[in-house]
Scaffold this motif. Sequence first.
Motif, PDB file in Angstrom:
ATOM      1  N   ILE A 585      -3.352   2.220   0.088  1.00  0.00           N
ATOM      2  CA  ILE A 585      -2.972   3.744  -0.453  1.00  0.00           C
ATOM      3  C   ILE A 585      -1.657   3.992  -0.648  1.00  0.00           C
ATOM      4  O   ILE A 585      -0.856   3.766   0.204  1.00  0.00           O
ATOM      5  N   GLU A 605      -7.101  11.313  -3.280  1.00  0.00           N
ATOM      6  CA  GLU A 605      -7.040   9.926  -2.607  1.00  0.00           C
ATOM      7  C   GLU A 605      -7.938   9.860  -1.151  1.00  0.00           C
ATOM      8  O   GLU A 605      -8.401   8.845  -0.987  1.00  0.00           O
ATOM      9  N   LEU A 691      -4.675   1.831  -4.880  1.00  0.00           N
ATOM     10  CA  LEU A 691      -4.562   3.202  -5.307  1.00  0.00           C
ATOM     11  C   LEU A 691      -3.384   3.560  -5.639  1.00  0.00           C
ATOM     12  O   LEU A 691      -2.464   3.716  -4.511  1.00  0.00           O
ATOM     13  N   ASP A 693      -0.606   6.141  -8.452  1.00  0.00           N
ATOM     14  CA  ASP A 693      -0.552   6.927  -9.239  1.00  0.00           C
ATOM     15  C   ASP A 693       0.662   6.953 -10.313  1.00  0.00           C
ATOM     16  O   ASP A 693       0.913   7.785 -11.110  1.00  0.00           O
ATOM     17  N   VAL A 728      -6.265   0.507  -9.267  1.00  0.00           N
ATOM     18  CA  VAL A 728      -6.712   1.889  -9.660  1.00  0.00           C
ATOM     19  C   VAL A 728      -5.603   2.676  -9.945  1.00  0.00           C
ATOM     20  O   VAL A 728      -4.980   3.329  -9.080  1.00  0.00           O
ATOM     21  N   LEU A 756     -11.773  10.260  -9.197  1.00  0.00           N
ATOM     22  CA  LEU A 756     -11.405   9.024  -8.355  1.00  0.00           C
ATOM     23  C   LEU A 756     -12.367   8.768  -7.242  1.00  0.00           C
ATOM     24  O   LEU A 756     -12.851   7.626  -7.205  1.00  0.00           O
ATOM     25  N   LEU A 760     -14.157   5.172  -7.911  1.00  0.00           N
ATOM     26  CA  LEU A 760     -13.648   4.198  -6.834  1.00  0.00           C
ATOM     27  C   LEU A 760     -14.831   3.491  -6.249  1.00  0.00           C
ATOM     28  O   LEU A 760     -14.955   2.181  -6.021  1.00  0.00           O
TER      29      LEU A 760
END
Length: 770
Positions: A585, A605, A691, A693, A728, A756, A760
Motif C-alpha cells: 500500500i 485504499e 496500490l 496513485d 493498481v 477501487l 481490487l
Amino acid sequence: MTAIKQPALHVVASDEDNATRRLHSLMRQRETLRPVFRVTWDALCHHFDPAELEAWASAVLALANVNAGPACLIAYWDASKNAAPREEIAPLLAAAHSVADICRHAGARAATAALHALPVAARALGTGPSLARWWRAMELMSRQAAESVEPAAIHMDDILAPGTIDAFENFVAAGLRAASDNRARRIAFFSLEDELARRMITREIGNIGFPEIEPELKAFVTALWGRVPLLRSVPAGNTQGPQRRTSIAGPLIRMPETYRGIQGETARTLYRAAAAHGQAHLVLGQGLFPARTLKPLQVALVTLIEDARIETLAMRALPGLRRLWSPYYVASPSGVVTAPTLLARLARALFDPAYADDNAFVARGRAMFTAALPRLGDPAISREIGMLLGNDLGQMRVQFNPKTYVVEPIYRDDGLGLWDFGENAPPSGEVIELPVDAMRIERQESPDGNATPDDDNPTIGRGRPVAPDERGTVIARYPEWDRAHGVERAEWTTVREVAPRLGMARSIDDALDHADVLRSRIERLVRGVRIGRKFRLNRQHDGHDLDVDAMLDAGIALRTGREPDPRVFRSTTSMHRDLSALLLIDVSESTRDRLASGATILDVERLAVAVLAEAMGRLGDSFGLLAFASDGREDVRMTTVKAFDEPYDRACKSRLAGLTSGLSTRLGTALRHTGRVIGATDSARKLLIVLTDGEPSDIDVSDPLDLIEDARRAAIGLHAAGIDAYGVVLGQTGMPATSRMFGRGNTMMVHRVEELPDRLAQLYFRLARR
C-alpha cells in the motif's frame, strides 16, 4: 428608607402568542426544570427589558426545538445568569444560536460541554469579537469533527493556554487538517493525546509557527520567483541545542516548525526571509558540489560563499530582498576570535558594503569575492574562494567544532542541500549541524569480499540485513539501478521497519458496514470459488465406494478379452489453493488528497484493503499487508499491517486504521523488499499487488524516470523469481509510468478512486483463479 424595587415576576398580559408566553407555558409542564427556570427568569428581569427578554425566550425555545435536553438548557441558563450583570443580550443570543448549531451536528452532550467551556473561553478571550470567533470555531468543529467537540471542551483550559483567538483557530484548523478523516486521530488530537496538539498549545504566547503561515508563505515565494515552492516542516529541535535552520532537500524546502523565542510579526518576517533564501538556491543554483575529501571547515566556507553568491544574484533581480534580509546581519568586528564568529563577520561583509571590519581574514574574503563579481554566474567561484579561505583559517589555528556550528544569519539554510556527499549523505532534515561523518568516506566490502552483490540469484534484488542505527530499525539494504550510467549501485537504499501507529479498529468495521452492497457482492464471489468443499473423484485405485461407470467398463473389457482398468473406486477430496498474496500500500503524501466525497485517497485504499482482507480470510488464503513511503534513499519506510504468520484480527485492523499519509514513493526498493518477504513463503503461487496513485518520486531524485526504470527492473526480478506482480494505479495520470514498470498486461487503472474497493476485489479473484 427607600423601598427596593422588586422585579416583575409575571408575564406581561397580552393576547398575542409570543415566545415569552410559550416558554413559560412549556416550563409549567416541566416539574424538574421549572424551579431552575424561575430563578433564572427572575435574575434576568433585573437587567433586561421585555423586548430583550422576548428575544432571550426565543433563543431558549430554539434550543428546546433541537432537543438540546435539560442539561443543556440548565447550562445555558447558568451562562445567562453569569452574563446578565453586563446587560448585553446580544452575546447570549449569539451563544444560543451557536449551541443550537452544535447540537444539530454533534448532539446534546457536545452542546452542553461547549456551554460548560464558555466561562473558560470568556476568561481567556474576553467577551468581545474574540469570543464570537471562538463560537464560530466550535461550530466548525461540530460540522467537520462532531466527535471531537466534547473532548475539546473538556480540555479547553489547556487549549486556550496561549491566550489568543488566533492560536485557538490555528489549533482547530491544524487538528482538522492533520487528522483528516481519521476519527480516532481527531479525538486524540483534541484530547491533547497527540504530540502535534501538545506542541501547539505549549508554544510561547503570540508565537507563529509553520502550520499557521504555510499558505501565506507559499503565496509570497510564488510571487517572488514565479514558482510554487515545496515547503515542509520539521519538528522543533531540542530546546537546549542551537536553533534549527531551514534545510534544502532536493526540490523541498524544510522549515522549522517554530523559531524559538521569536514571536508575532517578527516570526512571520523571518519565515519569509528563510523561504525566499531557500527558493533562491533552487532557482539560481546550478547543481551540487561534490564533497569528496573536503574538511568540515572547507565545506562551511564554500557554503558561505555560495550563499553570498546566490543572494547577490537574487538582489540584482529583486532589490527589495536586501530590506528583507539585512536586519538579520548582527555580527560585529569585536569579541573573541573563533571560527564561527569570523564566518559570521565574513557573511555580513559580503552582504553589506557599508560594514567595516579590519580583520585580515574578513578583508581578504571580501576582496576575493569582489574580484570575482564579473564571474558571479559561475558557481565554481564559491569553491575556489572557499578552499583558499579554508586554508587561511586553518593556519590561524582558530577553534572550529563542526558538531556545534550553525550557519549565520538565522534565516539562511543549513547548507547540506548544496552538497553531494555520495553514499554517506545524511538524511535530509534530520542532521542540522555540519555532517563530519558524511565527509569521511569509507569503502567497505561485502561479507564475501566482493564489492558487487552476488549474482547467483539476481532475480529479486539482494538485501543485506544490517544492525539498527540511531534513526530506527534498519531491515536491509538493496541495490538501485543508475539509469544515467547503466549500472546497478550495490546497497544503495536502506529499508527501515517503522512501528505501526494504532487507530480504532471500530472505524474499519464501520466503513465495512457502510459498504454492505459491496460486501454482498464479494460474498457471492467467495461462494463461487468453492474453496474447501468436497469434490468427487472417479476412477480411483481405492476409495470408500465403487464407481459404477468404471465397473461397467471393466466388465466390458473382460468380456472382450482386454485388460480391465483396475481404477474402479470412487472417493472425495477437499480442494485447496496453494496461494500466498501480499498487498503493498502506497501511503505517500499524495494519498492525502481529498476526493469530491470528502474522503482522502488513503481512506479509499484502506476500505479496499479491508474488504479484500475480509474475503481472503474467509477463503483461507495466506496473505500479508505492507505499507510504504520514503524520505530519501537512506529512509525507505515499511510498516507491517499484517504478517503472513498472524491472523487478520482486530490488531491488524487497528494498524490499518492508523495508517497516515506522508513522504515520497521509492517504489523499486519497496518492490525488492516485498519480493523478499513473499519469497520466504512456501506456497506454490505467489501474488503481489501494489496500490499506488502515481509515478515513483523521492526528495533526492530530480528525474522521475530514474525511479521508474529502477522499479521496472525490480518488477522484472520479481517475475523471474516466480512472483506475479501487478500494479493498481488510481487515476489516469500515473498509468504510463505504472505500465512501464509492471507491463500493460499486469497493470489495472481505476478511473475513479471511489471504485477501487470493488475493482481490487475483482482483480484478486481473477488473478487467484489463474
